[in-house]
Design an enzyme around this catalytic site. Structure first.
Site, PDB file in Angstrom:
ATOM      1  CD  GLU A  35      -2.959  -1.111   2.680  1.00  0.00           C
ATOM      2  OE1 GLU A  35      -2.598  -0.267   3.067  1.00  0.00           O
ATOM      3  OE2 GLU A  35      -3.236  -2.359   2.898  1.00  0.00           O
ATOM      4  CD  GLU A  71      -4.285  -8.029   1.650  1.00  0.00           C
ATOM      5  OE1 GLU A  71      -5.783  -7.476   2.049  1.00  0.00           O
ATOM      6  OE2 GLU A  71      -3.278  -7.177   1.259  1.00  0.00           O
ATOM      7  CG  ASP A  79     -13.116  -9.234   1.954  1.00  0.00           C
ATOM      8  OD1 ASP A  79     -12.971  -8.072   1.140  1.00  0.00           O
ATOM      9  OD2 ASP A  79     -11.858  -9.264   2.713  1.00  0.00           O
ATOM     10  CG  HIS A 125      -9.784  -5.718   0.893  1.00  0.00           C
ATOM     11  ND1 HIS A 125     -10.386  -7.060   1.080  1.00  0.00           N
ATOM     12  CD2 HIS A 125      -8.160  -5.136   1.166  1.00  0.00           C
ATOM     13  CE1 HIS A 125      -9.258  -7.165   1.921  1.00  0.00           C
ATOM     14  NE2 HIS A 125      -8.068  -6.572   2.191  1.00  0.00           N
ATOM     15  CG  ASN A 145      -0.820  -6.910  -1.646  1.00  0.00           C
ATOM     16  OD1 ASN A 145      -1.423  -7.233  -2.709  1.00  0.00           O
ATOM     17  ND2 ASN A 145      -1.516  -7.164  -0.460  1.00  0.00           N
TER      18      ASN A 145
END
Length: 538
Positions: free
Chosen positions: A144, A250, A252, A221, A185
């Site tokens: 990030e 990651e 979801d 996300h 990432n």
């Protein structure tokens, strides 16, 4: 150079676990694991072992867990994850070495020389601990680094060390483990936008400087209320063209609570779309879900009123999103034979000489595989041609003929391939063209190239007319032996050596003097140095 990521590819029957189907497709399917339920809950442990062939430590490998005080390391949680993965023939992705969050205050307060030394020592110790362990095959080295607009995040790392901390971190990780795959990432980089383009440019620059960036992680996300990044596959492909591996790290898909069947179906579609995008890109190693049960999801504590983001509910029961992931990995195998409900009557608007916008009332799906999208057909007798497809209840049809009447209808499709009944038809007639829609120009720029391929980005389309355009078509010529291997922000068709690019749904409307861009990747015979030519726009 790198350790193997995958179990040997094997055949998989329809009822097999996720990991069996993923391995058969040459991919991993992973989950982020938390140490407490892994140690204390049999159901959690059994699902984690049975369904996934890759794991990421949700928190146990972050700096606050591994080095809470200067040069005092604690690997108990990290070792627990690695040992579990080793016992269950799984690969481990280390997460994360350098991040602005979950880093102890003692690091944040250091001066530049001490901070760089602490970072290099931390990486050396953490990566080095597992360098000879075949289970740990990759790392998120930096995490990030961008703000939401694509600028460098003004973290304590950046404010103290400048952008050089990124390259320094990767070089330290390579020194600690020459065989690990090293990743950068970030979140909100799934679609082609300012932030993902900033990431693209950074990765390209770092690799040109021989900084060992081996892969790019797209966190994923997502939230059903914000729509799906429909250019995900094209975005993965453009990064792959840089020579890096790509992966969903990651995943979801959250929703506004409470859950209902319609939200579950939309969530399932999002999960299926992500898996299918990875399956379609050779350089995509796999998909990691950020957890797997809603019982331990981070979402409710972070996003007020939202949750139910994972593929198992709080009681470890499979949700429609599990079925969607399973069936995508299994190549569409399903027991769902229930078609979606019939869509509402489409309404046409913004009709031009070669395009028209349609909207309709959405369908629902109760069969378990989830609503996958819609097909739009032209009614014209014995054979009704497919005019377009959409994952939402709207579409802009392009490539239509001027001064032509159209009757169109919509059918919904689910993840199992079942089609709904035909919606009622809508009628419209395209207007005169091409002059009525204004003129335009197109120019293509070769961004980078190699012995047997190249990327053209951007192709700039500019409205040179005096009126707004609501659709555009660009044609150009491919040299002999060249082939289109990927594209983004436009739909490309090839006839012989002529390529026709039509606008995507989001970039067809151009005011006078306004412009937009698209891009594509092509392969060519080894040693051939030609590139496309003859760009024209209508």
């Amino acid at each position: 150079m790198f350790a193997a990521f995958l179990l040997p590819a094997t055949s998989a029957d329809a009822s097999a676990p996720l990991r069996t189907h993923a391995a058969a497709r040459g991919k991993f399917i992973g989950a982020a694991l938390a140490t407490n339920p892994l140690a204390n809950e049999t159901a959690y442990r059994n699902i984690a072992a049975t369904e996934f062939n890759q794991v990421t430590a949700e928190n146990a490998m972050k700096w606050d867990a591994t080095e809470p005080n200067p040069n005092q390391f604690n690997f108990s949680g990290a070792d627990a994850i690695v040992n579990f993965a080793t016992q269950n023939n799984q690969q481990v992705h280390g997460h994360t070495l350098v991040w602005h969050s979950q880093t102890p205050g003692w690091v944040q307060g250091l001066g530049a020389t001490a901070m760089r030394s602490a970072m290099q020592n931390h990486i050396s110790q953490v990566v080095g601990r597992y360098a000879d362990n075949a289970t740990v095959v990759s790392w998120d080295v930096v995490n990030e680094v961008f703000d939401d607009n694509g600028g460098m995040r003004t973290s304590f790392w950046y404010n103290t060390l400048g952008q050089s901390y990124i390259a320094d971190a990767f070089r330290a990780a390579r020194a600690a483990d020459p065989d690990a795959r090293l990743c950068i990432n970030d979140y909100n980089v799934e679609g082609i936008n300012a932030k993902s383009t900033a990431m693209y440019n950074l990765v390209s620059s770092l690799r040109q400087q021989n900084v060992p960036v081996d892969c790019v992680g797209f966190q994923g996300h997502l939230a059903i209320q914000y729509g799906f990044p429909n250019d995900l596959q094209q975005n993965l492909q453009r990064f792959a063209a840089l020579g890096v591996q790509v992966r969903i790290t990651e995943l979801d898909v959250r929703m506004q609570m409470p859950r209902d069947a319609t939200k579950d179906a939309t969530q399932a579609t999002y999960y299926r779309n992500v898996v299918n995008a990875c399956l379609a890109v050779t350089a995509c190693a796999g998909v990691t879900i950020w957890g797997f049960t809603d019982k331990y999801s981070w979402v409710p504590d972070t996003f007020q009123g939202q949750g139910a983001a994972l593929i198992y509910n709080e009681n470890y029961q499979q949700k429609p999103s599990y079925t969607a992931v399973h069936d995508a990995l299994a190549g569409g195998t399903t027991t769902d034979t229930t078609p979606p409900t019939t869509p509402g009557t489409p309404a046409a608007s913004n009709v031009t000489s070669n395009s028209a916008a349609l909207t309709w009332t959405a369908s629902t799906d109760s069969g378990g595989s989830g609503l996958a999208g819609y097909n739009v057909y032209r009614e014209q007798g014995a054979t009704d041609p497919l005019l377009g497809q959409s994952t939402t209840n709207s579409i802009t049809l392009t490539g239509l003929s001027p001064e032509t009447p159209y009757q169109v209808y919509v059918r919904a499709r689910d993840g199992a391939g079942n089609l709904s009944g035909n919606s009622p038809t809508a009628a419209f007639t395209t207007i005169a063209g091409p002059g009525g829609n204004g003129g335009c120009t197109a120019t293509g720029t070769v961004q980078n190239q190699w012995n047997n391929g190249y990327v053209v980005q951007p192709v700039t389309v500019t409205n040179t007319g005096t009126s707004a355009k609501s659709g555009w078509t660009v044609t150009f010529t491919l040299p002999a032996g060249h082939q289109i291997t990927g594209s983004w922000n436009a739909s490309l068709t090839v006839s012989g050596q002529t390529v026709t690019a039509r606008n995507a749904s989001h970039n067809g409307n151009l005011a006078p003097n306004a412009g937009t861009t698209f891009g594509f990747q092509a392969g060519r015979p080894n040693g051939n140095t030609q590139t496309p030519s003859g760009y024209t726009c209508a």
